[in-house]
Each structure stands twice: as C-alpha cells, then as structure tokens.
Design an enzyme around this catalytic site. Structure first.
Site, mmCIF file in Angstrom:
data_model
loop_
_atom_site.group_PDB
_atom_site.id
_atom_site.type_symbol
_atom_site.label_atom_id
_atom_site.label_comp_id
_atom_site.label_asym_id
_atom_site.label_seq_id
_atom_site.Cartn_x
_atom_site.Cartn_y
_atom_site.Cartn_z
ATOM 1 N N ASP A 33 21.688 28.966 -14.624
ATOM 2 C CA ASP A 33 21.352 30.006 -13.662
ATOM 3 C C ASP A 33 22.375 31.140 -13.822
ATOM 4 O O ASP A 33 23.348 31.020 -14.571
ATOM 5 C CB ASP A 33 21.342 29.435 -12.234
ATOM 6 C CG ASP A 33 20.381 30.198 -11.322
ATOM 7 O OD1 ASP A 33 20.196 31.418 -11.517
ATOM 8 O OD2 ASP A 33 19.805 29.580 -10.406
ATOM 9 N N GLU A 60 18.250 34.087 -1.764
ATOM 10 C CA GLU A 60 19.220 33.004 -1.736
ATOM 11 C C GLU A 60 20.506 33.364 -1.006
ATOM 12 O O GLU A 60 20.942 34.502 -0.998
ATOM 13 C CB GLU A 60 19.514 32.554 -3.161
ATOM 14 C CG GLU A 60 19.783 33.690 -4.107
ATOM 15 C CD GLU A 60 19.531 33.279 -5.551
ATOM 16 O OE1 GLU A 60 18.568 33.806 -6.122
ATOM 17 O OE2 GLU A 60 20.281 32.468 -6.089
#
Ligand SMILES: *[C@@H]1O[C@H](CO)[C@@H](O)[C@H](O)[C@H]1NC(C)=O
Ligand SMILES: *[C@@H]1O[C@H](CO)[C@@H](O)[C@H](O)[C@H]1NC(C)=O
Ligand SMILES: *[C@@H]1O[C@H](CO)[C@@H](O)[C@H](O)[C@H]1NC(C)=O
Ligand SMILES: *[C@@H]1O[C@H](CO)[C@@H](O)[C@H](O)[C@H]1NC(C)=O
Ligand SMILES: *[C@@H]1O[C@H](CO)[C@@H](O)[C@H](O)[C@H]1NC(C)=O
Ligand SMILES: *[C@@H]1O[C@H](CO)[C@@H](O)[C@H](O)[C@H]1NC(C)=O
Length: 636
Positions: free
Chosen positions: A308, A514
């Site tokens: 990520d 997020e």
C-alpha cells in the site's frame, strides 16, 4: 583512463547487442507467439540489477518525469487519490500523460512497458465526469453478482479510456465494525456476500477461459489488471481503528477474512495489495507466513503482491524510522512491487544495496520481477503499450450512467414505511400539491458520492463532476403540476407556516476516507439531526440517509414516517427518485447489521448476543406502481 581500444570494443559490443534486439530477429520476449513463461525467462535473463529493481518500484505521477522513468527504469506509476494531470482534466489529457510516460519507458534499453495504476474503486472516481457507482456498502445490498460484474466491465472500459491499465480494486474487506472509516469499501460483514461479489474481477479483467492455476488473466485492450485488497484482515481491526491490529484465531482468519482471496485467485486476479494492518501483532507488509507461505505457496497465487501507499514505511514505528529495515522486511516477506511513492531514489538505492550485500538474495528479486512481468505480459502491455484514443468518449457515457442508476435502485434499503396505525408513505405520489425537499445532502453531488471521489477524502458541491442530485431527480420525476420547494436547512417553524403534503429529508455523513473516517460515535453531523426533528414533527416525512455505514438513528426513529438507507449512491441520484416514486420497487436487504447504540459494537450477524435495531438481511419491499422496465443495454 580507459584505452581507446577498450572503448571501441565496448561501443562495438553495445552496437551488436542493441542491433540484436532492435533490428535482427525479434527477441523471444518480444514475440507474442511465444508462451508467456518463456518470454519472461528470456527477458529476465537480459536484465541487470538496476532494471530489475526499477520494475519493483511504483512512483507517484508527480515524480514521474520522463527522465526519472528512463534513468531509474521505473516499472510502474500511480495516481494517488485525487492526483490528476490537472483540475478537470479530460480523458484525452489523462491519456496524453500516461502515453507520454509510456514512451519514456519504451525508450529504455529493453523497452519494458510501465503499468499505470489508480484507485478506481466505485467507477473511475478520480476522473471528472466519469460514471460514479455506489460504494461497495451499497452494492453488497444488491447481492447481485451479475450487476457487480457489469460494473467491473464499465469501470475497466472507463479506466482504459484514460490510457490506464490497472485498477486497485476490488476491496475484499469484510468490515466487522462500522466505526472503521473504510467500512463503505466493504460489501458486507458477511464473507459469503464478499465472496459472491468477487465477480467485479470478472468484469475488470475478463473471465479466464479455464482454470489458470493462479496465473493472472486480463482479456484484451478494454480490460484492466485488478487488485484484491487489503490482504488480509483489514476489516477486522480492534474497534475498527484504521491500520490497526486484527486479533483473530485461525477459524476467523481463514473462515471470514481469507475466503474471498481464494475466489479471487480462482478468477485469476492479477495482483494483491498488502494491508497496512497487522494480524496478531505482525504487520501484513512484513508477514512472510501469510504473503509467501500462504498466498503464494498454499493458495498458488502467481501474480504480484503490491504494497500500500508508503506501506513499507509503516512497518516501523514511527513510520520511516528505519527504511533499510522496511525494505528488507517487506521484500523478504514477499512484497513484489513497492508503492513508494515519492522517495524512490532512497528505495531503489536501498534495495540495490541490500542485494549487493546479500541480505536479500537475487532469487527473491527474480521471483518478484517474474511476477511483475507476468502481469505485464498477461495485460498485453508489450503488444499494445499505448492508450487507444478511440475510447475517450466511453468516460461517463449514457449507457454507463444507466447501469449506475440501476445499481442505485437495487442498493436502497427501506427500513421503515409508515407509523403504527397509519398507512404506508412509500411509494410517493407523483401528482400532489406541494412537497419539500430538504437536508444537507439533497442537492450535493459530492456528498452523495462520498470519499474517493475526485479527491481522496471526497468533495462538497455540484461543480466537480457530472451527475444528478437527489433534488434534481425528484424534480424530474414528479408531475409538472406538483410544486417542489427546496430548502437546505429550513427555519424551525417552516413546516407550520406552509401546506406541505410531505417532505423528503436527505441527510447523512459528510465524505471521508481512511483514518479521518474512523468514528467512535457514528452520529450524523449537525444540522442533520435537527432537520429531521423539525420537519418530521410537523409533516409526513421520508428520511433518506446518505452514509457509508449504519449510523445512530434510533433516537429519531419514532418521529420518522419512512426511512431509506441509500448508502453512498454516487453520481446517479435519479435511481433514488425512481424507487421513492414507485417506478421501481424497493428490493434491497441489509448486508450489515444496523445497531441501536455504538456501545453494542462490534456486533455482527451470528453473534451470540445479537440485539440490532434492524437485523442483517432486513429490508421492506414495495411494488412498482408503473410498468417501467429496466432497459440497460450493455455489451461488455
Ligand atoms: C464535464 O461535464 C460538464 C457538463 O456537465 C462540462 O461542462 C465539463 O467541461 C466536463 N468536464 C470534463 C473534464 O470533461
Ligand atoms: C492500534 O491503535 C493504538 C491506539 O491508537 C496504537 O497505540 C497501536 O500502536 C495501534 N496498533 C497497531 C498495530 O497499529
Ligand atoms: C535498521 O534495521 C537494520 C536491519 O534490521 C539494523 O541492522 C539497523 O541497526 C537498524 N538501524 C537503526 C538506526 O535502528
Ligand atoms: C517526489 O515528489 C514529492 C512531492 O511533489 C517531492 O516532495 C519529492 O521531493 C519528490 N521526490 C523525488 C525523489 O523527486
Ligand atoms: C467548485 O466550487 C468550489 C467553491 O466555490 C471551488 O473552491 C472549487 O474550486 C470548484 N471546483 C471546480 C472543479 O471548479
Ligand atoms: C462524534 O465524533 C466526532 C469525531 O469523530 C466529533 O467531531 C463529533 O463532535 C462527535 N459527535 C457527538 C455528537 O459527540
């Protein structure tokens, strides 16, 4: 100093070598008729360490100059959330950018094409005027694998229409706690629904011709490489805290969080993204047992594992405090491509150094590069590296919007319809005197789309992208004789002074993504609750909730006549009006448990003490009042 003779020898050798791959007969790796594994072996054999490490490096587009691409043999570029070539860039401008970078990659010694990736997580959501589909929390409600496959197909086409080859989707999180800010990226708390909807992969990549035994498969120029994420357990962290620790026994890990990855591999998923989170205290970016032994070994995954964004940095605490260790731990654990994405020189030099010192064996590098090349060959990048300008009009086309509108209709859940002793309110009549449309989310396309839309954390307002707000949709749907009044936040006594037949109150959460989306109270922000109270106490009202998850609603439920969970429907608000006014019936069933109070969380279907406000699977139905048929015509 080198002697002149030596220099001429080197030049001669270079010319011969260069000629053998550019003029003479085609190299094996350049020959599309050769089997992919043979092409990989041939190409890998020609690559030096710098070229191999370059393939493992993914950088952000802001860093991707032609010079960087060429000097560091960069293998992949991405757009972070909201990272566009410019504000309001057209599909052609996107394609120009991607093609320009591709030309730079192709001009290197071996001409290995780069692969460009982007978070196309509910349609091609970074691109102005793309079709924005409901976020996964709404798609879970549909329980419709065919619909989700078609959404994957449209998304792939719109992504390719901007020259891009790779989408970081689907998110296969099984969100077990709605306090997690990414819960809307999860189809359901029930892993069987998440498994069912891995058909998004069929749409993105195409359906493989048979059992490919874990090999990646991407069918042609209108399909893209997909990415199952975030491996594994992202939806199971303690208290829903983003990037935190998932504490699980084997039956929870392999029975709830893992199964959709097994389905993905059967569907030939090209890539898998490691999760920021930890499993039982081990960071997934450094988890050799789960990345290498389980995913690549036991499950037989043959594509590549991508990190990520700055994911390897976060192996250490604080992040990036020992980057050498981060590189060593992640690559050794089995991460193949690193989404650096900014400080790529530090990553490249660090990795080269670790290989030269034999800390990381060349066999690990060769395995990573083999996997990356396998995806590039499977995606056809060597045969058609450049974007096709004839596709640019696909972005946001009417047919695609019709599909999104259908998805909205099927994702709505009717939670309440009428107070005890009163007739039902829905479906609403199209011919009536005067109706009020109100609330913070009634005329706000950005709010309706949620996070991961144009910007990472989402936007507010109607000027960012094309679509239909719920207010506009209501106006288009009612009879000409019906008067529609819109007030975003009416005064307290407004309904008393006027003759309303009913009100449509559209409120909810404001966009988030997020970390910032993590919530401990799950309340909808002001003035949402006040608008519900003021309007619903004086007039018949239907409340349409726009939210990425179940939110606190119990305190207002008695006052509300009808309640609809619309989740984050995306650009096609017309789908909401289609069902409110009875052109289509309500059919959606909750794919999440709706809690009464946050102190009950986590609470999921099947738990021993289960006392929800609305249980998993709940959803009232209505019959359509007209004979409208669903006429989406798609050939994908
Ligand atoms: C998006 O569509 C609007 C019309 O709805 C148009 O004015 C605008 O130029 C389009 N933007 C892009 C980037 O295509
Ligand atoms: C989980 O969150 C807590 C509280 O913010 C923090 O102290 C802890 O380091 C986090 N754990 C992980 C694995 O990120
Ligand atoms: C960073 O990690 C490496 C590898 O584990 C270790 O040898 C080194 O001492 C660490 N450096 C610092 C500054 O902690
Ligand atoms: C990459 O881009 C970032 C943000 O624009 C910048 O701060 C950084 O210096 C760049 N890194 C390199 C290696 O060019
Ligand atoms: C939309 O409007 C806001 C507020 O007026 C402005 O800040 C923003 O730049 C506009 N967005 C676009 C894409 O024009
Ligand atoms: C809920 O939490 C958010 C922060 O996550 C805070 O801004 C808000 O004020 C809280 N709302 C209530 C009603 O406590």
């Amino acid at each position: 100093m080198m002697s002149r003779k030596y220099v001429s020898l080197v030049v001669l050798m270079f010319l011969c070598f260069h000629a053998s791959i550019t003029e003479g007969q085609q190299a094996i790796y350049e020959d599309p008729n050769q089997p992919i594994e043979r092409r990989i072996k041939d190409l890998l054999g020609k690559m030096n360490l710098e070229e191999k490490v370059g393939q493992m490096t993914q950088i952000e587009r802001t860093n991707a100059t032609a010079d960087a691409m060429k000097s560091y043999f960069i293998g992949s570029v991405l757009s972070g959330g909201g990272s566009a070539p410019k504000v309001n860039a057209t599909p052609k401008e996107w394609m120009d950018m991607v093609n320009g970078l591709q030309q730079a990659a192709l001009s290197t010694r071996l001409g290995i094409p780069m692969i460009y990736g982007i978070d196309a997580v509910h349609g091609h959501n970074n691109v102005a005027n793309a079709t924005i589909f409901p976020h996964n929390v709404g798609l879970g409600v549909t329980r419709d694998p065919q619909l989700v496959m078609q959404i994957g197909g449209v998304t792939a086409l719109e992504v390719r229409a901007t020259g891009i080859h790779y989408a970081f989707a689907p998110c296969l999180a099984v969100c077990r706690d709605p306090r997690w800010g990414r819960c809307y990226e999860s189809y359901s708390e029930d892993h069987t629904i998440v498994q069912q909807l891995t058909t998004l992969i069929d749409g993105l990549q195409g359906i493989p011709p048979g059992d490919m035994k874990g090999m990646p498969y991407v069918h042609g120029k209108t399909k893209v490489a997909g990415c199952s994420k975030h491996y594994v357990g992202d939806g199971g962290t303690v208290n829903g805290i983003n990037e935190n620790n998932t504490i699980v026994d084997d039956s929870t890990l392999y029975g709830i969080h893992m199964p959709a990855y097994v389905n993905s591999i059967a569907k030939s998923i090209a890539t898998v993204m490691a999760s920021y989170s930890s499993v039982n205290g081990v960071k997934m970016h450094a988890n050799k047992q789960l990345l290498t032994d389980h995913l690549k070994g036991k499950l037989g995954f043959q594509g590549f594992v991508i990190s990520d964004w700055q994911g390897i940095d976060r192996i250490t605490s604080p992040p990036h405090s020992n980057y050498t260790y981060s590189i060593q731990a992640s690559v050794t654990a089995g991460v193949d491509m690193i989404m650096v994405p900014y400080e790529y020189k530090e990553f490249i030099n660090g990795l080269i150094d670790l290989v030269k010192k034999n800390v990381i064996p060349m066999s690990r590098i060769d395995d990573a590069v083999t996997r990356i090349l396998r995806v590039k060959f499977a995606t056809g990048l060597f045969e058609y590296p450049l974007g096709d300008y004839s596709l640019v009009n696909e972005v946001g086309s009417q047919t695609h919007r019709e599909l999104a509108r259908r998805a909205v209709r099927k994702s709505l859940v009717l939670l309440k319809n009428g107070k005890p002793g009163n007739p039902t309110l829905l479906p609403l009549p199209k011919i009536t005197g005067k109706i009020l449309v109100t609330g913070t989310h009634a005329n706000n396309l950005g709010y309706q789309c949620g996070g991961w839309t144009i910007e990472w954390q989402g936007v507010s307002g109607n000027n960012w992208t094309a679509g239909t707000t719920i207010l506009e949709a209501v106006k288009k749907t009612v009879d000409k004789k019906t008067k529609v009044v819109y007030k975003m936040n009416p005064s307290k006594d407004y309904p008393e002074k006027t003759n309303l037949d009913f009100a449509i109150v559209v409120v909810g959460e404001v966009p988030y993504a997020e970390t910032r989306g993590d919530s401990t109270n799950l309340t909808i922000p002001d003035p949402g609750p006040h608008i519900i109270e003021n309007i619903c106490k004086n007039t018949k009202c239907v409340v349409v909730l726009i939210s990425g998850r179940p939110v606190v609603i119990e305190p207002y439920l008695d006052k509300i006549d009808a309640l609809v969970a619309a989740w984050l429907p995306g650009s096609e608000g017309q789908g909401v009006a289609d069902v409110l006014f009875g052109d289509f019936g309500f059919t959606g069933k909750l794919a999440r448990t709706w809690f009464k109070r946050v102190d009950q969380l986590p609470m999921n279907v099947g738990d021993p003490s289960y006392d929800p406000l609305f249980p998993f699977g709940f959803g009232l139905e209505t019959q359509p009042t007209s004979q409208t048929t669903d006429t989406v015509k798609l050939e994908l």
